[in-house]
Design an enzyme around this catalytic site. Structure first.
Site, PDB file in Angstrom:
ATOM      1  N   ASP A 142       4.740   0.097  12.067  1.00 58.29           N
ATOM      2  CA  ASP A 142       3.589  -0.236  11.487  1.00 58.29           C
ATOM      3  C   ASP A 142       3.386  -1.568  12.167  1.00 58.29           C
ATOM      4  OD1 ASP A 142       3.645   1.307   8.408  1.00 58.29           O
ATOM      5  OD2 ASP A 142       3.187   2.092  10.294  1.00 58.29           O
ATOM      6  N   ARG A 162       1.718  14.231  13.317  1.00 54.29           N
ATOM      7  CA  ARG A 162       1.993  13.940  11.986  1.00 54.29           C
ATOM      8  C   ARG A 162       2.319  15.180  11.122  1.00 54.29           C
ATOM      9  NH1 ARG A 162      -1.106   8.792   9.884  1.00 54.29           N
ATOM     10  NH2 ARG A 162       1.046   8.480   8.673  1.00 54.29           N
ATOM     11  N   LYS A 221       0.987  -1.288   0.156  1.00 56.48           N
ATOM     12  CA  LYS A 221      -0.001  -0.091  -0.045  1.00 56.48           C
ATOM     13  C   LYS A 221       0.829   1.157  -0.223  1.00 56.48           C
ATOM     14  CE  LYS A 221      -1.799   1.588   4.116  1.00 56.48           C
ATOM     15  NZ  LYS A 221      -1.297   2.837   4.404  1.00 56.48           N
ATOM     16  N   ASN A 222       1.840   1.198   0.715  1.00 57.08           N
ATOM     17  CA  ASN A 222       2.686   2.369   1.042  1.00 57.08           C
ATOM     18  C   ASN A 222       3.432   2.966   0.036  1.00 57.08           C
ATOM     19  OD1 ASN A 222       1.149   3.040   3.111  1.00 57.08           O
ATOM     20  ND2 ASN A 222       2.543   2.082   4.667  1.00 57.08           N
ATOM     21  N   CYS A 279      -4.488   7.943   9.719  1.00 58.43           N
ATOM     22  CA  CYS A 279      -4.574   7.188  11.070  1.00 58.43           C
ATOM     23  C   CYS A 279      -4.086   8.499  12.219  1.00 58.43           C
ATOM     24  CB  CYS A 279      -3.820   5.895  11.461  1.00 58.43           C
ATOM     25  SG  CYS A 279      -4.816   4.975  10.314  1.00 58.43           S
ATOM     26  N   ILE A 333       3.875  18.056   8.675  1.00 52.52           N
ATOM     27  CA  ILE A 333       4.457  17.858   7.332  1.00 52.52           C
ATOM     28  C   ILE A 333       5.759  18.984   6.959  1.00 52.52           C
ATOM     29  CG2 ILE A 333       2.686  16.809   5.984  1.00 52.52           C
ATOM     30  CD1 ILE A 333       2.370  19.420   4.754  1.00 52.52           C
ATOM     31  N   ASP A 334       6.236  19.523   8.297  1.00 50.68           N
ATOM     32  CA  ASP A 334       7.220  20.426   8.009  1.00 50.68           C
ATOM     33  C   ASP A 334       8.383  20.229   7.214  1.00 50.68           C
ATOM     34  OD1 ASP A 334       7.417  18.650  10.416  1.00 50.68           O
ATOM     35  OD2 ASP A 334       9.392  19.729  10.700  1.00 50.68           O
ATOM     36  N   GLN A 335       8.869  18.824   7.163  1.00 49.65           N
ATOM     37  CA  GLN A 335      10.062  18.371   6.511  1.00 49.65           C
ATOM     38  C   GLN A 335       9.631  18.544   4.911  1.00 49.65           C
ATOM     39  OE1 GLN A 335      12.918  17.761   8.220  1.00 49.65           O
ATOM     40  NE2 GLN A 335      11.874  18.753   9.605  1.00 49.65           N
ATOM     41  N   ILE A 356       8.615   6.287  17.100  1.00 50.19           N
ATOM     42  CA  ILE A 356       8.322   6.980  15.903  1.00 50.19           C
ATOM     43  C   ILE A 356       7.035   7.975  15.978  1.00 50.19           C
ATOM     44  CG2 ILE A 356       7.701   6.683  13.331  1.00 50.19           C
ATOM     45  CD1 ILE A 356      10.538   5.484  13.885  1.00 50.19           C
ATOM     46  N   ARG A 407      -8.801  -0.050   5.022  1.00 48.48           N
ATOM     47  CA  ARG A 407      -7.890   0.877   4.248  1.00 48.48           C
ATOM     48  C   ARG A 407      -6.572   0.253   3.968  1.00 48.48           C
ATOM     49  NH1 ARG A 407      -7.260   6.463   7.451  1.00 48.48           N
ATOM     50  NH2 ARG A 407      -5.756   6.497   5.919  1.00 48.48           N
ATOM     51  N   ARG A 413      -3.659  10.158   4.353  1.00 52.98           N
ATOM     52  CA  ARG A 413      -2.336  10.712   4.872  1.00 52.98           C
ATOM     53  C   ARG A 413      -1.416  11.004   3.330  1.00 52.98           C
ATOM     54  NH1 ARG A 413       0.711  13.516   8.004  1.00 52.98           N
ATOM     55  NH2 ARG A 413       3.074  13.381   7.935  1.00 52.98           N
TER      56      ARG A 413
HETATM   57  C1  EPZ Z   1       4.312   6.671   6.396  1.00 55.18           C
HETATM   58  O1  EPZ Z   1       3.843   7.737   7.049  1.00 55.18           O
HETATM   59  C2  EPZ Z   1       3.590   5.397   6.204  1.00 55.18           C
HETATM   60  N1  EPZ Z   1       2.091   6.100   5.740  1.00 55.18           N
HETATM   61  C3  EPZ Z   1       3.001   5.046   7.732  1.00 55.18           C
HETATM   62  O2  EPZ Z   1       2.204   3.770   7.491  1.00 55.18           O
HETATM   63  C4  EPZ Z   1       4.273   4.655   8.688  1.00 55.18           C
HETATM   64  O3  EPZ Z   1       3.831   4.166   9.745  1.00 55.18           O
HETATM   65  C5  EPZ Z   1       5.342   5.682   8.590  1.00 55.18           C
HETATM   66  O4  EPZ Z   1       5.646   6.157   7.157  1.00 55.18           O
HETATM   67  C6  EPZ Z   1       6.683   5.345   8.932  1.00 55.18           C
HETATM   68  O5  EPZ Z   1       7.090   4.356   8.357  1.00 55.18           O
HETATM   69  C7  EPZ Z   1       1.944   6.068   4.316  1.00 55.18           C
HETATM   70  O6  EPZ Z   1       3.078   5.798   3.652  1.00 55.18           O
HETATM   71  C8  EPZ Z   1       0.956   6.456   3.548  1.00 55.18           C
HETATM   72  P1  EPZ Z   1       6.880   9.735   8.385  1.00 55.18           P
HETATM   73  P2  EPZ Z   1       4.558   9.086   7.124  1.00 55.18           P
HETATM   74  O7  EPZ Z   1       6.918  10.828   7.651  1.00 55.18           O
HETATM   75  O8  EPZ Z   1       5.329   9.330   5.903  1.00 55.18           O
HETATM   76  C9  EPZ Z   1       7.632  12.704  12.094  1.00 55.18           C
HETATM   77  C10 EPZ Z   1       0.256   2.476   7.902  1.00 55.18           C
HETATM   78  O9  EPZ Z   1       0.099   1.832   8.743  1.00 55.18           O
HETATM   79  N2  EPZ Z   1       7.402  13.761  10.771  1.00 55.18           N
HETATM   80  O10 EPZ Z   1       8.113   8.593   8.389  1.00 55.18           O
HETATM   81  O11 EPZ Z   1       3.409  10.228   7.468  1.00 55.18           O
HETATM   82  C11 EPZ Z   1       6.381  12.196  12.288  1.00 55.18           C
HETATM   83  O12 EPZ Z   1       5.460  12.854  13.042  1.00 55.18           O
HETATM   84  C12 EPZ Z   1       0.730   3.983   7.894  1.00 55.18           C
HETATM   85  O13 EPZ Z   1       0.261   2.199   6.663  1.00 55.18           O
HETATM   86  C13 EPZ Z   1       7.836  15.232  11.257  1.00 55.18           C
HETATM   87  O14 EPZ Z   1       8.124  15.382  12.235  1.00 55.18           O
HETATM   88  O15 EPZ Z   1       5.616   8.958   8.451  1.00 55.18           O
HETATM   89  C14 EPZ Z   1       6.694  10.864  12.735  1.00 55.18           C
HETATM   90  O16 EPZ Z   1       7.050  10.991  13.986  1.00 55.18           O
HETATM   91  C15 EPZ Z   1       0.740   4.501   9.431  1.00 55.18           C
HETATM   92  N3  EPZ Z   1       7.507  16.071  10.084  1.00 55.18           N
HETATM   93  C16 EPZ Z   1       7.915  10.430  12.205  1.00 55.18           C
HETATM   94  O17 EPZ Z   1       8.408  12.018  11.413  1.00 55.18           O
HETATM   95  C17 EPZ Z   1       7.494  15.762   8.698  1.00 55.18           C
HETATM   96  O18 EPZ Z   1       7.382  16.582   7.756  1.00 55.18           O
HETATM   97  C18 EPZ Z   1       7.813   9.589  10.752  1.00 55.18           C
HETATM   98  O19 EPZ Z   1       6.904  10.074   9.936  1.00 55.18           O
HETATM   99  C19 EPZ Z   1       7.159  14.254   8.501  1.00 55.18           C
HETATM  100  C20 EPZ Z   1       7.273  13.420   9.480  1.00 55.18           C
END
Ligand code: EPZ
Length: 430
Positions: free
Chosen positions: A305, A122, A22-23, A117, A124-126, A327, A397, A93
């Protein structure tokens, strides 16, 4: 409202085939609109989030042809909108991937802030840091991200947080930027590599995906391609934990064993037998399984996950286990639900202390999010008696034909929509 009803106690036995990731598919679908030529994608998982993405792609003007349940042909040549906005896309997301794809191709994007979720804040600053580094102006107004650039120019970007989404989004925007972008502290998940391979099959020039430094040399345009999505690492891991928790013997087919190493290692630590084949893994649960400790980390560490599914498995092991969620800040919401089934977990900050119990008893529980929902199903499969899982829309989902796949392994589970169907199930299974 649809629910799962489960009569627990049957060890899962047999073969199950994993669907596409999915991801990976969510990023690849967004990237597919970056060319004006046809893109054929197969091994797509037939799950809600994918179908929402496809509808959004169609709504902005791309041509979407469902060749079959798992194959789609997309042509982004007639996109008339850089504003993606409908009630459904706001709930997932992955809507943020439209920013990187549209900004890369049209130098402009208007996308609602993402949903997804509720497992933490979550932000999106990065993502925004990366787009700005490439020369885009990005503002957030009225819950929508507005991104615009005269030109996108390569940059040297260091992510403050290892982020899957930001890594994929910046890769897409940089793929058509001028010059070579270097992205440091990048995420290394298998789905990052899959999106990079997909973009390269369209003529992009991306090197180093799967390491923490990715080099993206921008190209003038991207061309059509045919591509098959990798198998879903987390769906595979979910069935591995289901086999362990129910003391079953399951062959999980269509996997890449390397992607499952952290999960296999932990299941072997608690005493399961895990046998790897070229594209399959077999998990044999044991009557007595031991405690162990887990800390979720970016890949290749133990996947966040898989944290709820492993916590349920550890709840049925001997001794006390510690699970540290490094995480997300709110990923233990299943603990209260599990307590209703006899689980004994104490959460202190980002650590769950799990005291193993002899067994669960069935109860009525609520799925709080996608992976916690799957974990509660695993608990119901291992429990004594009936379990009803509410809010299964979360589970749908991310898991294709979840109940059918479990039924094929001997699980007594059905999706029901009324008390009458519930009674019929109980009559049938006794
Ligand atoms: C992806 O989410 C996946 N979703 C998530 O899977 C998965 O848990 C996550 O990656 C980690 O592997 C999709 O791919 C659609 P991150 P994402 O950006 O991209 C922080 C599932 O169950 N962060 O890697 O949102 C964030 O808060 C879902 O399939 C920032 O601070 O995750 C978190 O603490 C749930 N600023 C950490 O980084 C940002 O701009 C990792 O988030 C972005 C993220």
């Amino acid at each position: 409202m649809e629910q799962y009803i489960i009569k627990g106690g049957n060890p899962l036995v047999g073969d199950v085939t994993v669907s596409g990731a999915k991801n990976a598919a969510l990023g690849i679908l967004a990237a597919s609109i970056m060319t004006n030529e046809d893109v054929l994608i197969d091994n797509l998982p037939d799950v809600k989030d994918i179908n929402v993405m496809l509808e959004a792609i169609q709504e902005i003007g791309a041509k979407v042809e469902r060749v079959d349940r798992h194959t789609v042909r997309i042509n982004g040549g007639h996109i008339k909108e850089v504003s993606v906005d409908d009630e459904f896309i706001r709930r997932i997301r992955a809507s943020y991937y439209f920013i990187g794809a549209l900004l890369g191709k049209y130098k402009s994007a208007q996308v609602p802030l993402p949903g997804g979720c509720n497992i933490g804040s979550r932000p999106i600053d990065q993502h925004i840091k990366g787009f700005r580094a490439l020369g885009a102006e990005v503002v957030i107004e009225r819950g929508t991200v507005f991104a615009h650039a005269i030109d996108l120019v390569a940059s040297h970007i260091y992510l403050d947080v290892v982020s899957v989404g930001a890594t994929i989004n910046i890769m897409m925007a940089a793929a058509l930027a001028e010059g070579q972008t270097i992205l440091e502290n990048a995420a290394k998940e298998p789905h990052i590599v899959d999106v990079a391979n997909f973009l390269n099959s369209m003529g992009a020039n991306i090197k180093g995906a799967g390491t923490d430094t990715i080099r993206i040399r921008g190209v003038d345009h991207l061309h059509g391609t045919e591509y098959s999505i990798i198998p879903d690492q987390i769906e595979a891991g979910t069935f591995m934990c289901a086999a362990a928790a129910t003391r079953g013997d399951v062959m999980i087919r269509n996997v890449i064993p390397k992607h499952l190493e952290a999960i296999s290692a932990k299941l072997m630590e608690i005493g399961c037998e895990v046998i790897e084949f070229d594209d399959a893994v077999r998990v044999v649960g044991k009557p007595v399984q031991r405690h162990t400790d887990i800390k979720t980390l970016p890949y290749p560490g133990f996947p966040t996950d898989m944290q709820p599914q492993m916590a349920v498995t550890l709840s049925l092991a001997n001794g006390t286990s510690m699970v540290t969620e490094s995480i997300f800040e709110n990923r233990f919401k299943y603990v209260d639900e599990l307590a209703r089934m006899g689980g004994c977990i104490k959460v202190e900050g980002n650590v769950a202390v799990i005291d193993g119990v002899k067994g669960f008893t069935g109860a009525q529980v609520n799925a709080p999010d996608l992976r916690a929902g799957a974990a509660l199903v695993i608990a119901g499969l291992a429990a004594d008696g009936y379990t009803v899982v509410d809010e299964i829309g979360y589970i749908q989902r991310g898991y294709e034909c979840f109940e059918e796949k479990l039924q094929s392994l001997g699980a007594m589970i059905e999706k029901v929509d009324s008390d009458r169907e519930m009674r019929k199930f109980k009559m049938k299974v006794g």
